[in-house]
Design an enzyme around this catalytic site. Sequence first.
Site, PDB file in Angstrom:
ATOM      1  N   ASP A 207      34.606  71.967  -7.751  1.00 17.05           N
ATOM      2  CA  ASP A 207      36.001  71.709  -7.372  1.00 17.05           C
ATOM      3  C   ASP A 207      36.595  72.871  -6.559  1.00 17.05           C
ATOM      4  O   ASP A 207      35.904  73.846  -6.248  1.00 17.05           O
ATOM      5  CB  ASP A 207      36.799  71.429  -8.653  1.00 17.05           C
TER       6      ASP A 207
ATOM      7  N   ASP B 160      42.522  63.089  -4.854  1.00 17.20           N
ATOM      8  CA  ASP B 160      41.980  62.219  -5.900  1.00 17.20           C
ATOM      9  C   ASP B 160      42.397  60.759  -5.746  1.00 17.20           C
ATOM     10  O   ASP B 160      43.550  60.456  -5.438  1.00 17.20           O
ATOM     11  CB  ASP B 160      42.480  62.668  -7.276  1.00 17.20           C
TER      12      ASP B 160
HETATM   13  C1  GAL Z   1      40.338  67.418  -9.380  1.00 17.01           C
HETATM   14  C2  GAL Z   1      39.170  66.565  -8.948  1.00 17.01           C
HETATM   15  C3  GAL Z   1      39.050  65.434  -9.966  1.00 17.01           C
HETATM   16  C4  GAL Z   1      38.794  66.032 -11.336  1.00 17.01           C
HETATM   17  C5  GAL Z   1      39.887  67.044 -11.689  1.00 17.01           C
HETATM   18  C6  GAL Z   1      39.560  67.801 -12.965  1.00 17.01           C
HETATM   19  O1  GAL Z   1      40.520  68.438  -8.452  1.00 17.01           O
HETATM   20  O2  GAL Z   1      39.382  66.063  -7.664  1.00 17.01           O
HETATM   21  O3  GAL Z   1      38.032  64.537  -9.587  1.00 17.01           O
HETATM   22  O4  GAL Z   1      37.532  66.649 -11.334  1.00 17.01           O
HETATM   23  O5  GAL Z   1      40.072  67.984 -10.651  1.00 17.01           O
HETATM   24  O6  GAL Z   1      40.561  68.724 -13.303  1.00 17.01           O
END
Ligand code: GAL
Length: 466
Positions: free
Chosen positions: A145, A205
Amino acid sequence: MDSILVLTLLLAGAKADSYNGLGQTPQMGWNNWNSFACDVSASMLETAASKIKSFGLQAAGYEYVILDDCWSNGRDSNGNLQPDTTKFPDGITPIADSLHQQGFKFGMYSSAGTQTCGYYEGSLGHEQADANSFASWGVDYLKYDNCNNEGQSGTQELSYKRYKTMSDALLATGRDIFYSMCNWGEDQPWLWADKIANSWRMSGDIGATFDTVSPDCPCQQTICTEFGGACSVLNILNKVVNITQYGGPGHWNDLDMLEVGVDRPGMSDTEEKFHFSMWCLTKSSLIMGNDMSKLNGTSYSILSHAPLIAISQDPAGIPASRIWRVETEQKDENGFGFLELWAGPLENGDQVVALVNAAPVPWDFTVWLDDIFQKTDGSGDKTSRKWDIYDLWSSRLDSGTADAIIAGTESWESHVYDATQKSYADGLRDNDPRLFGNKVGTVPAYGGMKVKISAHDVGIFRLRRP
Ligand code: GAL
């Protein structure tokens, strides 16, 4: 030929492929985030895996089981990441072992930042130690991430260097680990990540919504500086239109996890079918995000639909591209109303065609060979011959049978394509009828096809030589 030229040609060849040999077709699996968020545990993973297996979804190709954020509890005195022992009492290795014994591969999550997005320990500055931990636990996939990156983004070079450090660390472990970058499209990863990763998220997301416009997902363009969450299927599809060509074997655009069967707020059946179809055509990852304990027959009959999965897993790995778009006068309550034609070549010479109806009313499409082959090599030869039309959704499993498979009163074996027995590549080469839907007509040379498509639905066809 002098040696510099030979080296240049070799490097050019390597670029078109996978940097670590993995991901020759888009990754398929399941990740807990969309349905469980931070509520993670060993038993959650075990329950999901056993259902994915008993429903026949593992056989259909969903091989990675991926644990997302919120699994850790700081570092030990040697600086090694520690699993949270209330969530994972026996640590991570037994989970990986158990998944491997069941024929799965195991994925985990970290962030290229000091902390993850859920404010757990991140891997920035600890890349090699963390890659070593992952490898020693038996991890086969890393989702990486972008939160809390200490300002190390904003230029392609900054993002590239930060993500390359983990890429190199994973390679140095000597273990095959699929590297799934999750930097939401920041700094245009499609321009540089093919050399260091197997896939890259290209948007903020996804949410379980078809067309909602939300301040949480502020950007409507391909190149964004704000990312957010709860992006709709149409928002993400509109963003990927300009960059489909950057995906290919070993390095894919990732449109984010599937929301098929996720009910917050959820999509209609046609919208779920649309979402899944376009993720297959664009060669996104196919990572299920639903709670397997709540899966219903209609969503199951989408996730397990072999003729569409065979488009995703086509050995040529060429993402379909959009040929045209027309705005309709009729708009839905969020202002969306458009029609599109998408098409792309497949390994065996077939052409996949999508008639996209993102308008709130049914539409009579007429599409011409000239357009369908416009962006395909040798298009002249192709428009001057006739083609058989196969409707890829016409063989969809009925929801009664699908419900019975989920209830365990009907076995999946006679209904689901078992890619562990015969790969999609082999099935396509053998013209296995389970991968081609049903023939519904013929397009004459220089002709076109006429099809009615319901609101928020998509027609997916294969054109085949008679
Ligand atoms: C976001 C990511 C999501 C999930 C989330 C967890 O940045 O895009 O898919 O992994 O963090 O905190």
